[in-house]
Motif scaffolding. Structure first.
Motif, PDB file in Angstrom:
ATOM      1  N   PRO A  73       0.824  -1.210   0.000  1.00 16.47           N
ATOM      2  CA  PRO A  73       0.000   0.000   0.000  1.00 16.47           C
ATOM      3  C   PRO A  73       0.859   1.262   0.000  1.00 16.47           C
ATOM      4  CG  PRO A  73      -0.054  -1.056   2.153  1.00 16.47           C
ATOM      5  CD  PRO A  73       0.645  -1.996   1.221  1.00 16.47           C
ATOM      6  N   GLU A  74       0.354   2.318  -0.589  1.00 12.82           N
ATOM      7  CA  GLU A  74       1.141   3.552  -0.689  1.00 12.82           C
ATOM      8  C   GLU A  74       1.374   4.195   0.668  1.00 12.82           C
ATOM      9  OE1 GLU A  74       0.455   6.265  -3.634  1.00 12.82           O
ATOM     10  OE2 GLU A  74       0.035   4.805  -5.202  1.00 12.82           O
ATOM     11  N   HIS A  75       0.371   4.067   1.534  1.00  9.99           N
ATOM     12  CA  HIS A  75       0.504   4.709   2.842  1.00  9.99           C
ATOM     13  C   HIS A  75       1.409   3.930   3.775  1.00  9.99           C
ATOM     14  CE1 HIS A  75      -2.179   1.594   4.255  1.00  9.99           C
ATOM     15  NE2 HIS A  75      -3.011   1.893   3.295  1.00  9.99           N
ATOM     16  N   SER A  76       2.022   2.865   3.219  1.00 14.39           N
ATOM     17  CA  SER A  76       2.899   2.046   4.052  1.00 14.39           C
ATOM     18  C   SER A  76       4.128   2.851   4.479  1.00 14.39           C
ATOM     19  CB  SER A  76       3.339   0.808   3.284  1.00 14.39           C
ATOM     20  OG  SER A  76       4.279   0.081   4.047  1.00 14.39           O
ATOM     21  N   GLN A  77       4.541   2.638   5.700  1.00 16.39           N
ATOM     22  CA  GLN A  77       5.701   3.360   6.225  1.00 16.39           C
ATOM     23  C   GLN A  77       6.973   2.557   6.031  1.00 16.39           C
ATOM     24  OE1 GLN A  77       5.053   5.583   9.690  1.00 16.39           O
ATOM     25  NE2 GLN A  77       3.179   6.273   8.738  1.00 16.39           N
TER      26      GLN A  77
END
Length: 105
Positions: free
Chosen positions: A49-53
């Motif tokens: 996911p893009e919001h992954s840190q």
DNA sequence: GTTCTGACCTGAA
DNA sequence: ATTCAGGCCAGAA
């Protein structure tokens, strides 16, 4: 289903990589307990996911090059790495210097 | 079930 | 340094 378990292991291993350091898909797979599953590691990162840190940008191929095409993601990866102090010699990164874990000598 | 494809790796020519 | 072939794993057609 151990798939999820391995994926978690991959996430954990990737999270251990400090800024300014990089590793290859093969090494990442090996740290996740699946030696030889470099392609699998790539597919996992792709579905990330893009919001992954997670520091997905610290993953390069064995040649020390970005495996992403010249798209926006590739630009972002290179930018983030340079921000962390990683020096690109041409389009390549010296894994013997920035490799993780550190070169076993 | 087979076949293709992909953020891959290694060794040999 | 570059090109090729074989091997890997998983998901899609």
């Amino acid at each position: 289903m151990p798939e999820n378990n391995h994926r978690t292991a991959l996430y954990t291993a990737l999270a251990q990589v400090p800024p300014g350091r990089v590793l290859t898909y093969g090494q990442l797979a090996r740290l996740a307990g699946r030696p030889g599953a470099a392609r699998w590691a790539g597919s996992v990162l792709r579905q990330l996911p893009e919001h992954s840190q997670l520091p997905w940008h610290r993953v390069l191929n064995a040649a020390g090059r970005l495996s992403l095409g010249p798209g926006s993601a590739g630009q972002l990866q290179r930018q983030r790495l340079q921000d962390e102090g990683v020096i690109f010699t041409g389009e390549r990164v010296d894994l013997t210097i920035y490799g993780w874990p550190p070169q076993a000598v």
